[in-house]
Structures are given as structure tokens and as C-alpha cells.
Design a protein around this motif. Structure first.
Motif, PDB file in Angstrom:
ATOM      1  N   ALA A   1     118.436   0.370  68.074  1.00  0.00           N
ATOM      2  CA  ALA A   1     119.615   1.211  67.781  1.00  0.00           C
ATOM      3  C   ALA A   1     119.173   2.644  67.475  1.00  0.00           C
ATOM      4  O   ALA A   1     119.773   3.607  67.975  1.00  0.00           O
ATOM      5  CB  ALA A   1     120.389   0.638  66.602  1.00  0.00           C
TER       6      ALA A   1
ATOM      7  N   ASP B   1     115.936 -14.557  71.522  1.00  0.00           N
ATOM      8  CA  ASP B   1     116.966 -15.063  70.603  1.00  0.00           C
ATOM      9  C   ASP B   1     117.912 -16.047  71.308  1.00  0.00           C
ATOM     10  O   ASP B   1     118.401 -15.762  72.406  1.00  0.00           O
ATOM     11  CB  ASP B   1     117.767 -13.881  70.054  1.00  0.00           C
ATOM     12  CG  ASP B   1     118.616 -14.281  68.862  1.00  0.00           C
ATOM     13  OD1 ASP B   1     118.188 -13.998  67.730  1.00  0.00           O
ATOM     14  OD2 ASP B   1     119.692 -14.882  69.083  1.00  0.00           O
TER      15      ASP B   1
ATOM     16  N   TYR C   1     125.817  -2.866  74.397  1.00  0.00           N
ATOM     17  CA  TYR C   1     126.051  -3.810  73.297  1.00  0.00           C
ATOM     18  C   TYR C   1     125.009  -4.918  73.396  1.00  0.00           C
ATOM     19  O   TYR C   1     124.667  -5.359  74.503  1.00  0.00           O
ATOM     20  CB  TYR C   1     127.454  -4.416  73.422  1.00  0.00           C
ATOM     21  CG  TYR C   1     127.747  -5.462  72.367  1.00  0.00           C
ATOM     22  CD1 TYR C   1     128.244  -5.100  71.120  1.00  0.00           C
ATOM     23  CD2 TYR C   1     127.500  -6.824  72.619  1.00  0.00           C
ATOM     24  CE1 TYR C   1     128.497  -6.061  70.149  1.00  0.00           C
ATOM     25  CE2 TYR C   1     127.747  -7.781  71.649  1.00  0.00           C
ATOM     26  CZ  TYR C   1     128.244  -7.394  70.413  1.00  0.00           C
ATOM     27  OH  TYR C   1     128.479  -8.344  69.448  1.00  0.00           O
ATOM     28  N   TYR C   2     124.511  -5.353  72.260  1.00  0.00           N
ATOM     29  CA  TYR C   2     123.497  -6.421  72.277  1.00  0.00           C
ATOM     30  C   TYR C   2     123.589  -7.211  70.986  1.00  0.00           C
ATOM     31  O   TYR C   2     124.108  -6.729  69.967  1.00  0.00           O
ATOM     32  CB  TYR C   2     122.084  -5.835  72.458  1.00  0.00           C
ATOM     33  CG  TYR C   2     121.841  -4.652  71.558  1.00  0.00           C
ATOM     34  CD1 TYR C   2     122.090  -3.369  72.026  1.00  0.00           C
ATOM     35  CD2 TYR C   2     121.442  -4.831  70.231  1.00  0.00           C
ATOM     36  CE1 TYR C   2     121.932  -2.280  71.191  1.00  0.00           C
ATOM     37  CE2 TYR C   2     121.281  -3.748  69.397  1.00  0.00           C
ATOM     38  CZ  TYR C   2     121.527  -2.471  69.878  1.00  0.00           C
ATOM     39  OH  TYR C   2     121.384  -1.398  69.050  1.00  0.00           O
ATOM     40  N   GLN C   3     123.079  -8.420  71.048  1.00  0.00           N
ATOM     41  CA  GLN C   3     122.884  -9.281  69.885  1.00  0.00           C
ATOM     42  C   GLN C   3     121.492  -9.875  70.001  1.00  0.00           C
ATOM     43  O   GLN C   3     121.076 -10.168  71.122  1.00  0.00           O
ATOM     44  CB  GLN C   3     123.933 -10.407  69.845  1.00  0.00           C
ATOM     45  CG  GLN C   3     125.317  -9.963  69.420  1.00  0.00           C
ATOM     46  CD  GLN C   3     125.380  -9.515  67.972  1.00  0.00           C
ATOM     47  OE1 GLN C   3     124.575  -9.955  67.145  1.00  0.00           O
ATOM     48  NE2 GLN C   3     126.299  -8.621  67.659  1.00  0.00           N
ATOM     49  N   PRO C   4     120.720 -10.119  68.944  1.00  0.00           N
ATOM     50  CA  PRO C   4     121.070  -9.851  67.549  1.00  0.00           C
ATOM     51  C   PRO C   4     120.937  -8.360  67.211  1.00  0.00           C
ATOM     52  O   PRO C   4     120.500  -7.572  68.048  1.00  0.00           O
ATOM     53  CB  PRO C   4     120.003 -10.653  66.799  1.00  0.00           C
ATOM     54  CG  PRO C   4     118.807 -10.597  67.702  1.00  0.00           C
ATOM     55  CD  PRO C   4     119.354 -10.649  69.096  1.00  0.00           C
ATOM     56  N   GLU C   5     121.304  -8.050  65.995  1.00  0.00           N
ATOM     57  CA  GLU C   5     121.153  -6.685  65.501  1.00  0.00           C
ATOM     58  C   GLU C   5     119.701  -6.246  65.666  1.00  0.00           C
ATOM     59  O   GLU C   5     118.790  -7.027  65.377  1.00  0.00           O
ATOM     60  CB  GLU C   5     121.496  -6.646  64.010  1.00  0.00           C
ATOM     61  CG  GLU C   5     122.563  -5.629  63.687  1.00  0.00           C
ATOM     62  CD  GLU C   5     122.941  -5.671  62.218  1.00  0.00           C
ATOM     63  OE1 GLU C   5     122.330  -4.923  61.455  1.00  0.00           O
ATOM     64  OE2 GLU C   5     123.832  -6.480  61.879  1.00  0.00           O
ATOM     65  N   SER C   6     119.488  -5.024  66.129  1.00  0.00           N
ATOM     66  CA  SER C   6     118.128  -4.560  66.441  1.00  0.00           C
ATOM     67  C   SER C   6     117.996  -3.110  65.990  1.00  0.00           C
ATOM     68  O   SER C   6     118.213  -2.180  66.780  1.00  0.00           O
ATOM     69  CB  SER C   6     117.893  -4.675  67.954  1.00  0.00           C
ATOM     70  OG  SER C   6     118.125  -5.985  68.404  1.00  0.00           O
ATOM     71  N   PRO C   7     117.642  -2.907  64.723  1.00  0.00           N
ATOM     72  CA  PRO C   7     117.687  -1.547  64.154  1.00  0.00           C
ATOM     73  C   PRO C   7     116.775  -0.547  64.861  1.00  0.00           C
ATOM     74  O   PRO C   7     117.169   0.613  65.043  1.00  0.00           O
ATOM     75  CB  PRO C   7     117.228  -1.739  62.700  1.00  0.00           C
ATOM     76  CG  PRO C   7     117.278  -3.203  62.441  1.00  0.00           C
ATOM     77  CD  PRO C   7     117.271  -3.920  63.747  1.00  0.00           C
TER      78      PRO C   7
ATOM     79  N   ASP D   1     111.937  -4.954  69.470  1.00  0.00           N
ATOM     80  CA  ASP D   1     113.335  -5.391  69.317  1.00  0.00           C
ATOM     81  C   ASP D   1     113.857  -5.975  70.636  1.00  0.00           C
ATOM     82  O   ASP D   1     114.565  -6.994  70.638  1.00  0.00           O
ATOM     83  CB  ASP D   1     114.226  -4.211  68.899  1.00  0.00           C
ATOM     84  CG  ASP D   1     114.360  -4.101  67.379  1.00  0.00           C
ATOM     85  OD1 ASP D   1     113.704  -4.903  66.665  1.00  0.00           O
ATOM     86  OD2 ASP D   1     115.119  -3.225  66.918  1.00  0.00           O
TER      87      ASP D   1
ATOM     88  N   ILE E   1     115.340  -9.728  71.334  1.00  0.00           N
ATOM     89  CA  ILE E   1     116.642 -10.069  71.956  1.00  0.00           C
ATOM     90  C   ILE E   1     116.417 -11.146  73.017  1.00  0.00           C
ATOM     91  O   ILE E   1     117.116 -12.165  73.054  1.00  0.00           O
ATOM     92  CB  ILE E   1     117.311  -8.816  72.578  1.00  0.00           C
ATOM     93  CG1 ILE E   1     117.717  -7.835  71.475  1.00  0.00           C
ATOM     94  CG2 ILE E   1     118.527  -9.218  73.421  1.00  0.00           C
ATOM     95  CD1 ILE E   1     118.262  -6.497  71.983  1.00  0.00           C
TER      96      ILE E   1
END
Ligand SMILES: C[S@@+](CC[C@H](N)C(=O)[O-])C[C@H]1O[C@@H](n2cnc3c(N)ncnc32)[C@H](O)[C@@H]1O
Length: 264
Positions: free
Chosen positions: A154, A248, A145-151, A241, A245
């Protein structure tokens, strides 16, 4: 084409050595082979974890099994100072057949690559003395699981896991360790978790684990490029990405693997 997610080139072999050192503080506190004499290691690779075990448990004689001659040749080189304490065996763990019987077993990052881990556990069980101890540490990739979204991350992660499944492995095999041990007849089964939950409150650690993760992800890149599953552009985007992260202010980076300890 080698049907193994990480491949067997020299960069991958060095990665296993670096990884064993980097992750040792997260794995070995839950490993206890004191009092054991003869340990069976399954999927031993280049002997990276074997070296840690030899150092931690000076009374152990270790038989290390891997089905890759390439890995075992490197293991022989890496463990040359310990030739009196280590025997290297080239066998498919699904068909394990050894004369010796053992009072300890260590398996780490190997069942995830094996098509029939239940058969391996049964074979291992047949090679054990009464009271033998087993330790397994394995991946549970769905916990990432990670934030921010990283298309791009993913996408790469999905393709990386699909490649492992396509090769007959299971990127979530850690979730099954209790079941595998139960069905193979082990008892006193204890499941625990290791891994990381990082954010900007531990910025330095976050940087270290993101650097580690990039190398881990890229270990699948040669095979993914070869099979046409991914492009160089997509690999670079995945790395960007991960850099985002790290930068961020609300970064979250979380992953859990699974430890299992049991006896016979
Ligand atoms: C990711 S490496 C891990 C090596 C080592 N346990 C470590 O942590 O450094 C997985 C190893 O399992 C081996 N392996 C995969 N399937 C196997 C099988 N069916 N029998 C024996 N070894 C196998 C591979 O050749 C590879 O060396």
C-alpha cells in the motif's frame, strides 16, 4: 533527472516488450482497425504495441510518435523488419504537427504520463480524416484492490502514484477517457474495462499476474530511489507483501484499466 515514472533504461525497454505480449489478450480483442489504412500511434515507446498492430492489421501503415529519442532508437531496432510500413516521429504529442491525415489512432499507457491529455486529444482530432476510428487503453490505478492487507505494498503504491502525479501525469486518467474524447469532438464513444480479478480459484493465473505486477511496480524503483522517495528496504518489503498475497488462502488481486473506442 528524467521526469518520467518508468525511465528509459534497457531493462525498462525490455519490460515494455514483455508487457505488450503479456497484456495483448486483454487489450486487442477490443481493438478493431479492419478497413483502416493509416494509423497514428501516440506515445509508442519502443514499438512493442506497434509490432502487435502490424501483425493483426496487415493493411496498416503506422506513424508512431514519441518524444523520447532513446525509445525511438530502440523502436527502430525492434521494428526493422517493418521499415516499409512504419514511420517513427520524435515529437511532443501536446504539440503534434504532422502533414499526414489518418483514419485510425491507437494510444496505450501514454496519456497517463502526459500533463495535458485534453490538448493531445484535440491535436490528434485535427489530424484525422472523416470517419476515423480511435482506440485508447489507459490505467485507472485507484481500482487496485487486494487481500490480505499489505501495508508495504500500500505504501509503495501510494508513493509510486504520487511520483507520477508529481511528474505531471495522472494514474487515474482511464476514468477520464469519455470526457477527454467528448471535449475533443469525438462521437460514438464506447467505454469498456479490462484487467483481472484473481483469487485461489485461478492460482496459476494469480501467480502470473503477481509476477507481472512486481516487475511493473519495480519499473518505478530507480526513479523513486533517485528522488529519495523510497528505500531499498521498502522496495523489498513491497515484493514480500506480493509474495504473501500469492500464498494467502483468501488472496484477492483485482485491477481494472479502461478502453475507449470512438470515431470522428
Ligand atoms: C509506458 S510507455 C508506453 C509505450 C507504448 N505505448 C507501449 O504500450 O508499449 C509511455 C511512452 O509515452 C511517451 N510519452 C510520454 N509523454 C509523451 C509526450 N508528451 N509526447 C510523446 N510521447 C510521450 C514516453 O516517452 C514513453 O515512451
Amino acid at each position: 533527472m528524467v521526469k518520467y515514472l518508468h525511465g528509459y533504461d534497457s531493462r525498462e525497454q525490455q519490460r515494455l516488450i514483455d508487457q505488450a505480449g503479456f497484456l495483448a489478450p486483454l487489450i486487442f480483442p477490443s481493438v478493431d482497425f479492419f478497413g483502416c489504412k493509416k494509423l497514428l500511434e501516440i506515445g509508442s515507446g519502443v514499438g512493442a504495441q506497434t509490432a502487435v498492430l502490424l501483425g493483426l492489421f496487415p493493411d496498416l501503415q503506422i506513424t508512431s510518435v514519441d518524444f523520447s529519442e532513446t525509445q525511438l532508437a530502440k523502436a527502430a531496432e525492434n521494428l526493422k523488419g517493418f521499415s516499409d510500413r512504419v514511420t517513427l516521429v520524435c515529437q511532443d504529442a501536446e504539440k503534434l504537427q504532422l502533414e499526414e491525415r489518418f483514419d485510425a489512432v491507437f494510444i496505450c499507457w501514454a496519456l497517463e504520463h502526459i500533463t495535458d491529455p485534453q490538448t493531445v486529444m484535440k491535436r490528434v482530432r485535427e489530424h484525422l480524416l472523416p470517419g476515423a476510428k480511435i482506440h485508447i487503453t489507459e490505467v485507472f490505478n485507484s481500482t487496485f484492490y487486494y487481500q490480505p492487507e499489505s501495508p508495504a505494498l500500500a505504501y509503495y503504491y501510494r508513493v509510486y502514484n504520487e511520483q507520477q502525479i508529481g511528474f505531471g501525469g495522472n494514474p487515474d486518467v482511464g476514468s477520464q477517457l469519455g470526457n477527454l474524447l467528448t471535449h475533443a469532438g469525438f462521437r460514438d464513444i464506447k467505454i469498456s474495462h479490462g484487467g483481472f480479478h484473481l483469487d485461489q480459484s485461478q492460482a496459476e493465473e494469480l501467480g502470473r499476474f503477481i509476477a507481472f505486477w512486481k516487475i511493473l511496480m519495480k519499473s518505478g524503483a530507480p526513479g523513486l530511489l533517485e528522488s529519495g522517495a523510497i528505500s531499498q528496504f521498502e522496495i523489498d518489503a513491497m515484493e514480500s507483501d506480493l509474495d504473501r498475497i500469492l500464498a494467502d488462502e483468501n488472496a484477492v488481486f483485482f485491477y481494472q484499466f479502461v478502453h475507449a473506442n470512438a470515431t470522428v
